[in-house]
Design a protein around this motif. Structure first.
Motif, short mmCIF file in Angstrom:
data_model
loop_
_atom_site.label_atom_id
_atom_site.label_comp_id
_atom_site.label_asym_id
_atom_site.label_seq_id
_atom_site.Cartn_x
_atom_site.Cartn_y
_atom_site.Cartn_z
N UNK A 229 10.94 32.22 -10.36
CA UNK A 229 10.03 32.46 -11.48
C UNK A 229 10.42 33.72 -12.25
N UNK A 230 10.76 34.78 -11.51
CA UNK A 230 11.13 36.03 -12.16
C UNK A 230 12.37 35.87 -13.03
N UNK A 231 13.36 35.14 -12.54
CA UNK A 231 14.59 34.96 -13.31
C UNK A 231 14.32 34.15 -14.57
N UNK A 355 6.45 38.90 -10.91
CA UNK A 355 7.49 37.93 -11.24
C UNK A 355 7.41 37.47 -12.68
N UNK A 356 6.20 37.02 -13.13
CA UNK A 356 6.18 36.43 -14.46
C UNK A 356 5.82 37.40 -15.58
N UNK A 357 4.92 38.34 -15.36
CA UNK A 357 4.58 39.25 -16.45
C UNK A 357 5.59 40.38 -16.58
N UNK A 358 6.08 40.88 -15.45
CA UNK A 358 7.12 41.90 -15.53
C UNK A 358 8.37 41.37 -16.18
N UNK A 359 8.80 40.17 -15.75
CA UNK A 359 9.97 39.57 -16.37
C UNK A 359 9.75 39.27 -17.84
N UNK A 360 8.54 38.82 -18.19
CA UNK A 360 8.25 38.53 -19.58
C UNK A 360 8.26 39.76 -20.46
N UNK A 361 7.78 40.89 -19.94
CA UNK A 361 7.79 42.12 -20.73
C UNK A 361 9.20 42.56 -21.07
N UNK A 362 10.08 42.49 -20.10
CA UNK A 362 11.48 42.85 -20.33
C UNK A 362 12.14 41.85 -21.28
N UNK A 363 11.85 40.57 -21.09
CA UNK A 363 12.40 39.54 -21.96
C UNK A 363 12.02 39.78 -23.42
N UNK A 364 10.76 40.14 -23.67
CA UNK A 364 10.33 40.39 -25.04
C UNK A 364 11.09 41.52 -25.70
N UNK A 365 11.34 42.60 -24.96
CA UNK A 365 12.09 43.73 -25.51
C UNK A 365 13.52 43.33 -25.83
#
Length: 409
Positions: A229-231, A355-365
């Motif tokens: 999920x994180x990836x 997994x999902x919100x941390x990864x999503x925050x980095x993805x957005x940046x």
């Protein structure tokens, strides 16, 4: 103190409705805040920072939130976090009449950061609270997925409310409704709900109550679910933060256009949630096929968005993105809850958020920077292509794994 003696099924419905109303108010506020930041700066990085402020605290806060939930009790943490959400959202509403320019932007971002911190505690506590509202472990999977559907209904109706309030009365009303919407779940938990708290298992102090202990004790299958999920989220979960930018490129700059776009995303999320709810038992037994399948839906839709042949096609791809990401996130939450012991479910909820919100925050940046260097279509193409490859590799290698639910409340 319980004011009304509601039957267990009535209590569960009430908690769902109260949470749905709060979610609708929250997404009205998110829509308003995103439009304010987009209108004031026209910079994708500001939108990405706003979503990062909401999601990245999970990397640092979800662990302690899960530990505290398992240690002191989910109901206590739930109420405390809801009061904190009310205060943090209220701070954002005050930024509109009191400030302007850079000071207003900074206070709005600060409000979002505080909401992200409080929300990490609220989500971990709410997951475990659900396990003591249901009558037995066999009901938990269905109830958690029902919660996801109601949450996404709130996402559906909230953005149009936010868009219309922006157009008709201004952003302060939308942000004020966001803050006031937390009063209903607070009142429900304090005065109307009476879960069987005797069934809650709390962790003892020491190393066994740590987040690391939960990670080590959950087993290789759940570790794989969290990692997968994180990836996927690190690569492709950027649309919540960049929704105002995407809506501007697809539909237009009117706040009602943003409301329409986010509503299409939410409609897809509802569909994904319903599919998962109807198949919660079967899907949770094959975790990597389920996660990979929802990841593929999102990835293919992102590749479709990269083509941008027209408004109708782009909106249909947005619908699929909503369905795929909702299915992915809800599946991760469902699988990690039903597959773990009751004593560690608060910490498992915290790990899921990471997994999902941390990864999503980095993805957005990352995607915001890519849009500034190249364009939105390139960002969608890269994200979609990488996600397809990742999903297929994981499904090929681990698709035969089977998860047996823990038979304890």
């Amino acid at each position: 103190m319980t004011l009304l003696q509601l039957r267990p099924e009535q209590q569960r419905r009430l908690f769902l409705v109260a949470s749905g109303v709060s979610t609708a108010g929250s997404f009205a506020g998110i829509t308003a805040k995103g439009w304010i930041l987009m209108d004031g700066s026209s910079q994708p990085i500001v939108l990405a920072l706003n979503f990062a402020a909401l999601s990245l605290p999970t990397l640092l806060i979800s662990g302690p939130a899960g530990v505290r939930t398992d240690r002191v009790g989910c109901e206590r943490v739930l109420v405390q976090s809801q009061w904190a959400l009310l205060a943090a959202a209220g701070l954002g509403a005050l930024a509109i009449p009191l400030l302007d320019g850079l000071a207003q932007v900074l206070l709005l971002l600060g409000s979002t950061l505080l909401v992200g911190i409080a929300g990490a505690y609220e989500l971990t506590a709410r997951n475990k609270y659900c396990s003591i509202l249901v009558d037995g472990p066999e009901q938990l999977g269905s109830y958690l997925t029902s919660f996801s559907v109601v949450f996404n209904v709130g996402k559906l109706v909230g953005p149009p409310i936010g868009g219309w309030l922006l157009a008709m009365t201004g952003p302060a009303w939308a942000l004020g409704i966001d803050a006031a919407s937390y009063l209903l779940p607070i009142a429900s938990v304090l005065f109307l709900l009476n879960p069987d708290s005797s069934r809650e298992q709390r962790s003892a102090p020491g190393q066994t109550a740590s987040l690391v202990s939960a990670w080590r004790g959950c087993g290789s299958t759940l570790q794989g679910v969290l990692s997968f999920t994180a990836v996927l989220c690190l690569v492709g979960f950027f649309h919540p933060g960049l929704a105002p930018l995407i809506a501007d490129r697809v539909l237009g700059s009117d706040p009602r256009d943003l409301g329409l776009f986010t509503s299409v995303l939410a409609a897809g999320s509802i569909t994904g949630g319903i599919v998962l709810q109807k198949n919660s038992s079967r899907f949770s037994r094959r975790p990597f096929l389920t996660l990979g399948g929802f990841g593929l839906i999102t990835a293919i839709a992102q590749l479709g968005m990269a083509m941008t042949p027209g408004v109708g096609f782009s909106l249909s791809m947005a619908f699929l993105i909503g369905a795929g990401t909702a299915g992915l996130l809800s599946s991760c939450n469902l699988i990690t809850q039903i597959g773990s012991e009751q004593v560690m479910r608060g910490r498992m909820a915290g790990l899921s958020q990471i997994a999902f919100l941390g990864g999503g925050g980095i993805s957005g940046l990352v995607v915001a920077l890519l849009v500034m260097v190249k364009d939105l279509s390139t960002a969608f193409a890269l994200s979609g292509g990488l996600s397809v490859a990742i999903a297929l590799i994981w499904m090929r290698r681990r698709g035969n794994r089977v998860l047996e639910p823990i038979r304890s409340a």
